[in-house]
Every structure is written in structure tokens, then in C-alpha cells.
Design a protein around this motif. Sequence first.
Motif, short mmCIF file in Angstrom:
data_model
loop_
_atom_site.label_atom_id
_atom_site.label_comp_id
_atom_site.label_asym_id
_atom_site.label_seq_id
_atom_site.Cartn_x
_atom_site.Cartn_y
_atom_site.Cartn_z
N ALA A 46 0.94 -1.21 0.13
CA ALA A 46 -0.11 -0.18 -0.09
C ALA A 46 0.86 1.18 0.08
CB ALA A 46 -0.85 0.10 1.19
N GLY A 47 1.98 1.05 0.49
CA GLY A 47 3.05 2.27 0.66
C GLY A 47 3.21 2.72 -0.84
N PHE A 48 3.39 1.89 -1.68
CA PHE A 48 3.78 2.46 -3.19
C PHE A 48 2.49 2.98 -3.92
CE2 PHE A 48 7.27 -0.51 -2.24
CZ PHE A 48 8.11 -0.08 -3.06
N VAL A 49 1.24 2.85 -3.29
CA VAL A 49 0.04 3.74 -3.95
C VAL A 49 0.24 5.25 -3.76
CG1 VAL A 49 -2.45 3.94 -3.97
CG2 VAL A 49 -1.31 1.67 -3.41
N GLU A 50 0.42 5.87 -4.79
CA GLU A 50 0.39 7.44 -4.89
C GLU A 50 -0.41 7.73 -5.85
OE1 GLU A 50 1.88 10.99 -3.74
OE2 GLU A 50 2.08 9.38 -2.84
N PRO A 51 -1.46 8.84 -5.48
CA PRO A 51 -2.10 9.46 -6.41
C PRO A 51 -1.43 9.86 -7.68
CG PRO A 51 -2.92 10.33 -4.20
CD PRO A 51 -1.50 9.57 -4.14
N VAL A 111 7.04 8.18 -2.03
CA VAL A 111 6.59 6.41 -2.08
C VAL A 111 8.00 5.94 -1.13
CG1 VAL A 111 7.17 4.42 -3.30
CG2 VAL A 111 5.36 6.33 -4.10
N MET A 112 9.02 6.75 -1.57
CA MET A 112 10.48 6.24 -0.64
C MET A 112 10.25 6.60 0.51
SD MET A 112 12.63 4.52 -2.67
CE MET A 112 10.92 3.60 -3.20
N GLY A 113 9.69 7.75 0.99
CA GLY A 113 9.48 8.04 2.37
C GLY A 113 8.66 6.98 3.28
N ARG A 114 7.65 6.53 2.44
CA ARG A 114 6.71 5.59 3.19
C ARG A 114 7.50 4.43 3.15
NH1 ARG A 114 2.73 8.29 0.06
NH2 ARG A 114 2.94 6.67 -1.58
N ALA A 171 4.59 -3.12 -6.31
CA ALA A 171 5.43 -2.00 -6.49
C ALA A 171 5.72 -1.63 -8.01
CB ALA A 171 6.70 -2.25 -5.79
N TYR A 172 5.84 -2.92 -8.66
CA TYR A 172 6.31 -2.80 -10.30
C TYR A 172 4.84 -2.22 -10.93
CZ TYR A 172 6.65 -4.53 -15.21
OH TYR A 172 6.43 -4.87 -16.34
#
Length: 247
Positions: free
Chosen positions: A74-79, A91-94, A132-133
Motif C-alpha cells: 500500500a505504501g507504493f500507492v500514490e495519487p 513513495v520512498m519516504g513511506r 510495486a512494479y
Amino acid sequence: MTTGVRRRMGVEERKQQLIGVALELFGHRSPDEVSIDEIAAAAGISRPLVYHYFPGKQSLYEAALRRAADELAAGFVEPPRGPLGARLLRVMGRFFDFVEEHGPGFAALMRGGPAVGSSTTNAMIDEVRQAAYEQILAHLEVEEPSARLELVVRSWVSLAESTALLWLDGRRVPRAELELQLVHDFAALAAVSAAYDSGMAEILVGILADEPADGPFGDLVARLVALAPMPAPAPDALPAVPDQRTP
């Protein structure tokens, strides 16, 4: 972690409590080093009661891993709004939030070991990598990636994973710098591939067209320019030097 106070819980509530307790313990030490007795004590219940809900430590570990895998994916999910560089930096922060919170457990999971060697756990690890991919492809607005683009994205996901593992061993590089460096790594991988493939070049041009000068990718360009040596001036561009010889 709970304080050991007993209270009656429903079956699902108790399972979720045990999963949370196990995940916290696995986050501080390798799963192989955590015993069922410790999990029971932290949850405030007896050892036999733990076995009532889970057949053994492996099944409890897999349940905890499922929750962690879902959280990590879920951390790779970004609007999909704004420049790609800024999105990847968030994304890298999460991602590093998760790594820092679950350090030993993350390391044990990714490096493998007796407690994590089952096909179930390996499948969950692959699910996180695939998620992530797919998220990165979604950011690039690509549904059917070329072979080169797949190499770039999967290589970058693997690089982020291995970088996090190395960082955990001493944390010798400031975390914020590492997060930015990984975003730069993505740009570098894409740029090298673009030098060999017109399709990748088109994707890279599209990425850079939306990047502000003060964004992560603009920062990379500025750093590279600062490293480049100044070209020597052409001979005819040199100023004339008066002849100092005595007549």
C-alpha cells in the motif's frame, strides 16, 4: 504491544491482536528469535491459547507477514498527480518508514531463513514486488511495458529493496539522502535505457517535460552539471598575451 491484561475477545479480534503482537516482536528481532511463549506473554494469554488460534509460530508469522506485506504494498500507492519525481520521493519516504519500523523482521523476510522459507512467504514477497512494479507502471501511464521498461522498473524495485537492507546494517547514510538517491537512481536507469531505445527515450522525455527545476530530477541534473569539468576554451578564444620579451 499489549500490557498483559487479560480480557475476553472474540475469535477474530483475538487473532488480530496476536498478529499485531507478533508483528511488533518480529519487527524488533528475527522471527527465529521470537518464541511462542514471548508472544503469549505480550498478548496477555497462555501459550496453549495461542495454539488455539494458530497451529504454530510459522502460521502466525505468515499471518503477520500478510498484514505487513499489505501495508508495504500500500505504501507504493500514490495519487497520479504532480511531477513523477515528487511522487517517487513520497513513495520512498513511506517505504523507509516501514523499513525503519520493522527493521529486523524486514531483513529476515527479504534475506530468507528457516522461518521464512515456505512457499507461502516467498509468494507474499513476490506479491509485494509485483505490486510495486505495477504501481510504477501506473505512474508512467503504461499498460503494456516494453522489455526495456520492465527491466528498468523491476531493477529499480530490486535496488530499493537491497539498498534498504544495506542501510539497516549500520544506517551509515542519512535516510533522507538515501530516499532522494533512490529517486535519482530511477532517473539514471531510465536515462541509460533511453540511450539505447527510442521508446524509452520517448518515456523519459515525457517524464522530464513535467519536472520542475527544483524537483528531485532537476536536483539530479544540477548535481551532475556541477561534477562535469569546464571544457577548455578553444585556442582562438584565448585573450591575446602581450609579448614580454626584451626587444
